[in-house]
Design an enzyme around this catalytic site. Structure first.
Site, PDB file in Angstrom:
ATOM      1  N   TYR A  66      -2.048  17.031 -29.174  1.00 28.79           N
ATOM      2  CA  TYR A  66      -2.924  17.256 -30.324  1.00 28.79           C
ATOM      3  C   TYR A  66      -3.426  18.687 -30.483  1.00 28.79           C
ATOM      4  CZ  TYR A  66      -2.980  12.147 -30.203  1.00 28.79           C
ATOM      5  OH  TYR A  66      -2.623  10.837 -30.193  1.00 28.79           O
ATOM      6  N   HIS A  76      -1.772  13.456 -40.080  1.00 33.83           N
ATOM      7  CA  HIS A  76      -1.746  13.288 -38.623  1.00 33.83           C
ATOM      8  C   HIS A  76      -1.431  14.629 -37.978  1.00 33.83           C
ATOM      9  CE1 HIS A  76      -1.728   8.910 -38.945  1.00 33.83           C
ATOM     10  NE2 HIS A  76      -0.909   9.069 -39.964  1.00 33.83           N
TER      11      HIS A  76
END
Lengths: 151, 151, 151, 151, 151, 151, 151, 151, 151, 151, 151, 151
Positions: free
Chosen positions: K26, K103
């Site tokens: 991430y 995302h």
């Protein structure tokens, strides 16, 4: 004449309502009109048709058993039984006659469960999507198939 | 004459070998003979056909893009691309012309992977299993469909 | 005698043609011959059979509802309905009688869709693949099952 | 000599980059080197090979149609088309020649979608996982197969 | 006498415990009793049986390979291997003898994984659900099948 | 009075045995009692019901075709046909009348194959699991739906 | 000599019958002949083979555990265990030796359940469809693979 | 200048018709306009783009092979090949360049077969649903990704 | 009075917006109106309801745990949790109270993922498709079910 | 002492190599060490263990049949048979003894085919992922389960 | 100013840990930094954002219900709820506002269960794989979409 | 002491009712008793536990985020969220702490939907089926795992 080629025309459940039921899918031509057209088309080729409609799977099977021996080929629109009836498939195979399957609507652009037919796998060929013309196309093809084989 | 209805006839991969490839499945009529028959059939109805065969998905898409604007309908046997080509489906939809899908063999009595067609869902109708006659049947049906719409 | 064990023998669609339909799969013995053999076999064991064939799912259900109360067990070859009829399964369960399922052909060496039976799950047992003998085997087994329970 | 056995060697998409593309999977031998090795191996057995590579499904089909009649067997690494091309499968079947399928990598230890091949089902045999050796193994096997048949 | 028909009776894993293991499913008759009954039934028809049980897939395969050449048919309850053993299926096919598959319990009213058998597809027929009687039924059917073929 | 709302009440296969068949699942109320209750409930709302039961798919389709034009809505418990009949679904759609589907048992807590209904997707709503009350609930809901539409 | 490369040749269930079992699928060469050929081929390359066949999964696992430490590579035709044995796969991985999987028949043109192998995913490569030649091809490839690694 | 970052912009089948084909799905901006916008956007960031469209899978693969070595990243809208082309996926991986996948339409709100992409799994990222903006968004993201990596 | 039957009415996520959210699917009646109607209907039968809505799965579970012991039955519209929450199912089962599941819309004529409910399998019954009436129908059925059990 | 609780410890295929095979997955403790630890742990609780390992499914089944009557519970790590052996499952059920299933590795974080166990469904409980400790944990739990039942 | 376009920015479960949780997937930018960047980007276009993060599905639904009427569009990263929450999908649809799904990671190159999103089908578009840039890209696209619609 | 190993004990939805809810599945020990037992077991090993139960997925995620940094390992029984929550899985992974998953019941002998866990794939190990003992077993295993790692 007795030596004419004879074709059984079989209409499955709900096809007696052709022309009135869901006309946006099935068109406005009635079953009687379709049968007349088929008769005429057969006569033009020195053949004859014998049409039968029933909403009863069993009656369709009975009819095929009784009438197929006097006929040389079968033109069938199995209606809703297309997707669900092994008994009808077995009856068709049992006639030992070439089968042509027709549908007025294009079953492949409708609900998923209409994409599979128990009849297609044992038919000579399939015609769908052309409304009442599917029948005449199927009849012509069946008669040609039969005269090829007779040749 | 320029105002005649014009139909694109599209033959997919391997159909140039019709008549010689696997004759027990596809018959002995050649593609040239099929095209002649279609031409004649079209002329008889005051229409004309323009036939094209390619083994290249891309060439079929190119052809559809270039020629469809000058035609009113499309008759297609997509060959092996039937089961695998989204690009061809997209090209057909992109023409905004009615499409009729035909197959010489009965794809439903062959391998499982031939039972699904990317074209059927966007076609007016489908004809399969009648050998070269599938083409003429499909053409007649397409021409009738077009004259209905013109009506 | 009225206290004899009575078995309903139920034949589904197309089994009236046994002996003539697809003899390479189903053999050449007729249904009448099978029924005679079953009758004789039953008599030999002090029992009796009552045979019924129909191509109509509904008629089979009707018959089961009406006749099962006068019988102690059910021997059934559901034909093509084997794979498609929940109504027949429900009717069989509704009789509250032991059911034996038989098939002349070996359904497991045929098409995939014949490998599942709606009846097997609620039957005492299943016999398939032995031609007309499947029936006599099933009857013997059912009679033994019934006399065990009576014991 | 003209009566030598001739084998078509067909390389599918991206195989022209063998030796440079993803060497950790495909090794460092170039396609030219592979073709040379195959040529030599063929000559040693009194045969000859004719190699062709294309990134175009259509060109591979064209080539098979044109060249197969002058050859006795086909050695093919269909590359990515292995998993997606019915047209190529049809073209291979259409040649009526024995086909041997080879892959440099072991397709069964890679992504799930690489585990299915449209070619394997119609091939004589399959070799995969041995890098460039897969080709020579396949060629040897094909030549042996051909000389068996000639016997 | 040496010319008597000889049937191999094969019992798979856990069947040696018949009569004691899970009697509510498999009944209380022991394997020895079943074998005696089969022997007697065979003798009554001028045949003989040779029974073998093993919990080892390999031992079953060994036995089939060694004994089948001296026998004319095979009666098998493969036990848990029914659903998992391709090796056993291959061994059965390899005997080139007719195979009858039997099960004491009705495998179709038990867990989902018991609904598929690797043996059924290559058997003459299947009998299940009748407890030890499944064996005698299967033997009778196999002997009849064999005498039909001998005719 | 002739202008009263009229509802067809359709009971599929085996529902004539309600009250006696498998009472632990379906309860002890008979079909006649259910029909009486429905009649009374309809009269209380100034409507009327016309009940029909058949074990024959075809008879149900026939009835729907003949009677639906004289009715404004359809209350149906399709019994075992719920899960297997496309013909019945087609007949229901063909009536162009709102359909309410009811089941005495909770089909979602029974066998997996009872979890899918061919009728639900084209019904106004579904009621299941409340025994005979499912019918009265369904009727009330249908009448309310009809009076909403009449507004 | 003791420093020669040593290859375990493992034959799974039913392969001891090669040459007699189903010759139309597996050919007429016997396992002894195959082993001789492999031995000779190995010797030609300064290597040696040690062949083992068993119908017992457990014996194959035992053998792999005991013999693999004295060998550098494994050539295996797992027979019917190909499609069902995780234990064999685990044993192969446990040897920490390169594995080559071979099959005489083309498993991809046979029954669907033969299309998946538990061994392929952990093998260096796979050879199938070339009859007994599959073994020699596999051996050559394995020896080359081993000498590459030694290099 | 020669040291500018260069991005290949690849448009798959039917995208040459952007602006005219199915404008309700794809909008009215033409491909030429999109390419101009991308060029401009690139120049603003000191980069350059080189756009290519083809309806031929093979031509796209050829182009990627030839041009990728002179570029640092790839922006691709694979059109219908998104869902069907392993060859294109392989070619993209073979470039060893970061790939960004874009679609004008939201492929997840269209037919089920458009929900899977062979490219997404090997892309840096995916942008879909924003019409022509999907391209500029994808280009910006790719340029940023490239300058991050250059650091 | 304290001995009145008490029913928990549980509304899942987004149902607080009933009347305003997607009125073409869910209608224009507000949740407050539904609760009033339910209260009134309960009072008419000498019962009482206690309504609770939350968008939080956890709050629904908390509430069921705390309040169910003081109630005799549960009426629930689980909203979107219908299709995704095992925790809610577990909480409902944990109350050991009869559960009736209701939906305003007909979940079977909407997206495929709405056709499965984790609650239906453990409910007494299900009502769906009748808008706010689904609630009152469900409440009446639950109260009747409860008075049956008390009887 | 003879009245001590006795537990069968069963180790499936390849577990004899624990400590040396794939230590990164299975750890470095040997099977002998595990057995010693289990013995000691049993003795500490006044119980005893009897350990058995085999690579043969059949030997495991034999052992269970012979030894289970003298034991009160079974601790099993079925190795690769976990995922493939119905015969082993049947043997375990046949012992009528509580079964605890253990695995050294976490089978749920490995290949998909390891996520299903034929044993879990009939075990008291399952322990996996803790290396050799899985065994001692399983033994303790089984002993506690047994003393609960004895209580 | 009150007439500025206002966008709700919604962050699902675990996104509050952005920057510290699994940075290799991430990235290292925190949620606060992302929100600042989005705010700034919005202001630059005369718009404003209102960011909200919660680990509670219910809180996200509450927030959407309360805040959406004061906003014109929604930018959402649903985190793990992407793949499991019908309630969130329903809440988003209930706002009647355009939704953009983003995302940070490329969900298509991760576990299979992350490849399906309940949100994508009802979103305007999707952006994934570009780390924190996915958010700014999504915001820009949403603002453009909104000004198009206003236009 | 502050340097003691600290384990988070997490109980998912409905586990607060342990001891009273469905005791035939979950036993009669309360959650408080389980927590006490765990505490004691931890203390005995010089460790400490911190227990938390919630019916809210979000609260479990919040708690994990806040408390995991002060702990070395996580023992979790996710209750019904086991099968449905990706958010919980993500939170667990996000803690970067070893996770042990426990269940009181044997989830593999219950409904099919309980056979899959989103947690198992990222856990060190799994314990299920031993009632409250599953917790203590899991705790012991986790503590041992942690002291192994500490070395």
């Amino acid at each position: 004449m007795s030596t004419a080629i004879r074709v059984l025309v079989i209409h499955g459940p709900n096809l007696n309502l052709l022309g009135s039921r869901e006309p946006e899918i099935y068109g406005t031509t009635t079953l009687a009109e379709i049968n007349s057209t088929l008769e005429e088309a057969a006569v033009n080729r020195g053949a004859e048709v014998s049409a039968f409609q029933s909403n009863h799977e069993g009656a369709l099977v009975d009819h095929l058993q009784q009438e197929a021996p006097q006929a040389q080929g079968i033109l069938i629109n199995p209606g809703g039984l297309t997707h669900t009836s092994v008994a009808l498939r077995d009856a068709l195979v049992g006639t030992d006659r070439p089968v042509v399957e027709v549908h007025c609507s294009n079953i492949f652009s409708r609900e998923e469960f209409r994409h599979h037919s128990y009849v297609s796998g044992i038919a000579v060929g399939v015609v769908c999507g052309f409304g009442p013309r599917s029948y005449t196309m199927g009849l012509e093809a069946l008669l040609s198939h039969l005269s090829d084989s007779r040749g």
